[in-house]
Motif scaffolding. Structure first.
Motif, PDB file in Angstrom:
ATOM      1  N   LYS A  32      -7.645  -4.531  -2.884  1.00  0.00           N
ATOM      2  CA  LYS A  32      -7.135  -3.500  -1.983  1.00  0.00           C
ATOM      3  C   LYS A  32      -6.589  -2.292  -2.738  1.00  0.00           C
ATOM      4  O   LYS A  32      -6.591  -1.182  -2.231  1.00  0.00           O
ATOM      5  CB  LYS A  32      -6.011  -4.056  -1.103  1.00  0.00           C
ATOM      6  N   LEU A  33      -6.120  -2.532  -3.936  1.00  0.00           N
ATOM      7  CA  LEU A  33      -5.493  -1.469  -4.715  1.00  0.00           C
ATOM      8  C   LEU A  33      -6.454  -0.720  -5.628  1.00  0.00           C
ATOM      9  O   LEU A  33      -6.086   0.299  -6.201  1.00  0.00           O
ATOM     10  CB  LEU A  33      -4.355  -2.052  -5.565  1.00  0.00           C
ATOM     11  N   ARG A  34      -7.662  -1.212  -5.789  1.00  0.00           N
ATOM     12  CA  ARG A  34      -8.594  -0.606  -6.753  1.00  0.00           C
ATOM     13  C   ARG A  34      -8.762   0.895  -6.610  1.00  0.00           C
ATOM     14  O   ARG A  34      -8.609   1.626  -7.583  1.00  0.00           O
ATOM     15  CB  ARG A  34      -9.952  -1.297  -6.694  1.00  0.00           C
ATOM     16  N   PRO A  35      -9.091   1.415  -5.419  1.00  0.00           N
ATOM     17  CA  PRO A  35      -9.288   2.875  -5.331  1.00  0.00           C
ATOM     18  C   PRO A  35      -8.009   3.654  -5.650  1.00  0.00           C
ATOM     19  O   PRO A  35      -8.064   4.681  -6.321  1.00  0.00           O
ATOM     20  CB  PRO A  35      -9.712   3.105  -3.875  1.00  0.00           C
ATOM     21  N   MET A  36      -6.879   3.145  -5.207  1.00  0.00           N
ATOM     22  CA  MET A  36      -5.625   3.851  -5.443  1.00  0.00           C
ATOM     23  C   MET A  36      -5.213   3.783  -6.911  1.00  0.00           C
ATOM     24  O   MET A  36      -4.756   4.771  -7.483  1.00  0.00           O
ATOM     25  CB  MET A  36      -4.538   3.283  -4.547  1.00  0.00           C
ATOM     26  N   LEU A  37      -5.380   2.614  -7.530  1.00  0.00           N
ATOM     27  CA  LEU A  37      -5.028   2.493  -8.940  1.00  0.00           C
ATOM     28  C   LEU A  37      -5.961   3.319  -9.818  1.00  0.00           C
ATOM     29  O   LEU A  37      -5.547   3.855 -10.840  1.00  0.00           O
ATOM     30  CB  LEU A  37      -5.030   1.029  -9.372  1.00  0.00           C
ATOM     31  N   HIS A  38      -7.218   3.422  -9.401  1.00  0.00           N
ATOM     32  CA  HIS A  38      -8.143   4.275 -10.148  1.00  0.00           C
ATOM     33  C   HIS A  38      -7.672   5.731 -10.105  1.00  0.00           C
ATOM     34  O   HIS A  38      -7.642   6.412 -11.128  1.00  0.00           O
ATOM     35  CB  HIS A  38      -9.557   4.165  -9.597  1.00  0.00           C
ATOM     36  N   GLU A  39      -7.285   6.196  -8.923  1.00  0.00           N
ATOM     37  CA  GLU A  39      -6.783   7.572  -8.825  1.00  0.00           C
ATOM     38  C   GLU A  39      -5.503   7.731  -9.633  1.00  0.00           C
ATOM     39  O   GLU A  39      -5.331   8.718 -10.343  1.00  0.00           O
ATOM     40  CB  GLU A  39      -6.531   7.973  -7.378  1.00  0.00           C
TER      41      GLU A  39
ATOM     42  N   HIS B 145       0.568   4.332  -2.644  1.00  0.00           N
ATOM     43  CA  HIS B 145       0.471   5.751  -2.291  1.00  0.00           C
ATOM     44  C   HIS B 145       1.588   6.556  -2.967  1.00  0.00           C
ATOM     45  O   HIS B 145       1.371   7.692  -3.389  1.00  0.00           O
ATOM     46  CB  HIS B 145       0.516   5.939  -0.776  1.00  0.00           C
ATOM     47  N   GLY B 146       2.760   5.957  -3.080  1.00  0.00           N
ATOM     48  CA  GLY B 146       3.856   6.611  -3.794  1.00  0.00           C
ATOM     49  C   GLY B 146       3.523   6.814  -5.261  1.00  0.00           C
ATOM     50  O   GLY B 146       3.840   7.856  -5.851  1.00  0.00           O
ATOM     51  N   ALA B 147       2.865   5.829  -5.861  1.00  0.00           N
ATOM     52  CA  ALA B 147       2.457   5.952  -7.263  1.00  0.00           C
ATOM     53  C   ALA B 147       1.440   7.075  -7.437  1.00  0.00           C
ATOM     54  O   ALA B 147       1.496   7.830  -8.416  1.00  0.00           O
ATOM     55  CB  ALA B 147       1.879   4.624  -7.764  1.00  0.00           C
ATOM     56  N   ILE B 148       0.528   7.205  -6.483  1.00  0.00           N
ATOM     57  CA  ILE B 148      -0.459   8.296  -6.553  1.00  0.00           C
ATOM     58  C   ILE B 148       0.239   9.640  -6.454  1.00  0.00           C
ATOM     59  O   ILE B 148      -0.075  10.576  -7.212  1.00  0.00           O
ATOM     60  CB  ILE B 148      -1.520   8.144  -5.451  1.00  0.00           C
ATOM     61  N   LEU B 149       1.189   9.762  -5.539  1.00  0.00           N
ATOM     62  CA  LEU B 149       1.934  11.017  -5.418  1.00  0.00           C
ATOM     63  C   LEU B 149       2.654  11.336  -6.721  1.00  0.00           C
ATOM     64  O   LEU B 149       2.622  12.480  -7.191  1.00  0.00           O
ATOM     65  CB  LEU B 149       2.931  10.939  -4.261  1.00  0.00           C
ATOM     66  N   ALA B 150       3.274  10.332  -7.321  1.00  0.00           N
ATOM     67  CA  ALA B 150       3.959  10.535  -8.602  1.00  0.00           C
ATOM     68  C   ALA B 150       2.970  10.963  -9.690  1.00  0.00           C
ATOM     69  O   ALA B 150       3.260  11.850 -10.500  1.00  0.00           O
ATOM     70  CB  ALA B 150       4.685   9.267  -9.017  1.00  0.00           C
TER      71      ALA B 150
ATOM     72  N   LEU C  88       0.829  -1.209   0.000  1.00  0.00           N
ATOM     73  CA  LEU C  88       0.000   0.000   0.000  1.00  0.00           C
ATOM     74  C   LEU C  88       0.860   1.254   0.000  1.00  0.00           C
ATOM     75  O   LEU C  88       0.480   2.268  -0.585  1.00  0.00           O
ATOM     76  CB  LEU C  88      -0.960  -0.015   1.185  1.00  0.00           C
ATOM     77  N   GLY C  89       2.022   1.178   0.628  1.00  0.00           N
ATOM     78  CA  GLY C  89       2.943   2.318   0.608  1.00  0.00           C
ATOM     79  C   GLY C  89       3.400   2.627  -0.804  1.00  0.00           C
ATOM     80  O   GLY C  89       3.468   3.800  -1.206  1.00  0.00           O
TER      81      GLY C  89
END
Length: 99
Positions: free
Chosen positions: A49-56, A6-11, A2-3
Motif C-alpha cells: 500500500k505504501l509503495r507509490p508514496m514511499l517511491h515519491e 502523505h505527511g512524509a511526502i509533504l515533508a 496512509l495519513g
C-alpha cells in the motif's frame, strides 16, 4: 498509516523546495519508519500500500542524506492532540496555514 505517508511526502516536497541537503524526519509510525529504512538499505519496498508514496518520498530527497526516527506517541503529545483535532474537524472547512 496512509495519513502518515502523505505527511512524509509533504515533508519531502518541502525539503526539495527548500533545497535542504541534510534532513531528519520524525514519525510516531513504526511501519513508515521501517519501510523507509528497508528501501534505503535494499532499494525494495515491503508494504504494497505504501509503495507509490514511499517511491515519491525517496525520489524527492537528496541521496542518502536523510534519516527517519521513530518517536513514541507518549513523547509527542502535542502532535497527537493536533492529529485528533484534525480528524474531528469539518473536512469542508478551509484551512489556514502559517509559519
Amino acid at each position: 498509516m496512509l495519513g502518515e505517508a502523505h505527511g512524509a511526502i509533504l515533508a519531502a516536497r518541502l525539503t526539495q523546495f527548500l533545497e535542504l541537503q541534510q534532513v531528519n524526519f520524525f514519525t510516531d509510525n513504526d511501519t513508515i519508519k521501517q519501510a523507509i529504512k528497508l528501501h534505503r538499505d535494499t532499494q525494495t519496498f515491503s508494504h504494497w500500500k505504501l509503495r507509490p508514496m514511499l517511491h515519491e518520498f525517496t525520489s524527492r530527497l537528496p541521496s542518502g542524506n536523510y534519516s527517519v526516527t521513530k518517536i513514541h506517541r507518549s513523547s509527542n503529545g502535542l502532535a497527537d492532540t493536533l492529529a485528533k483535532q484534525a480528524r474531528q474537524a469539518d473536512p469542508y472547512q478551509p484551512c489556514l496555514f502559517s509559519c
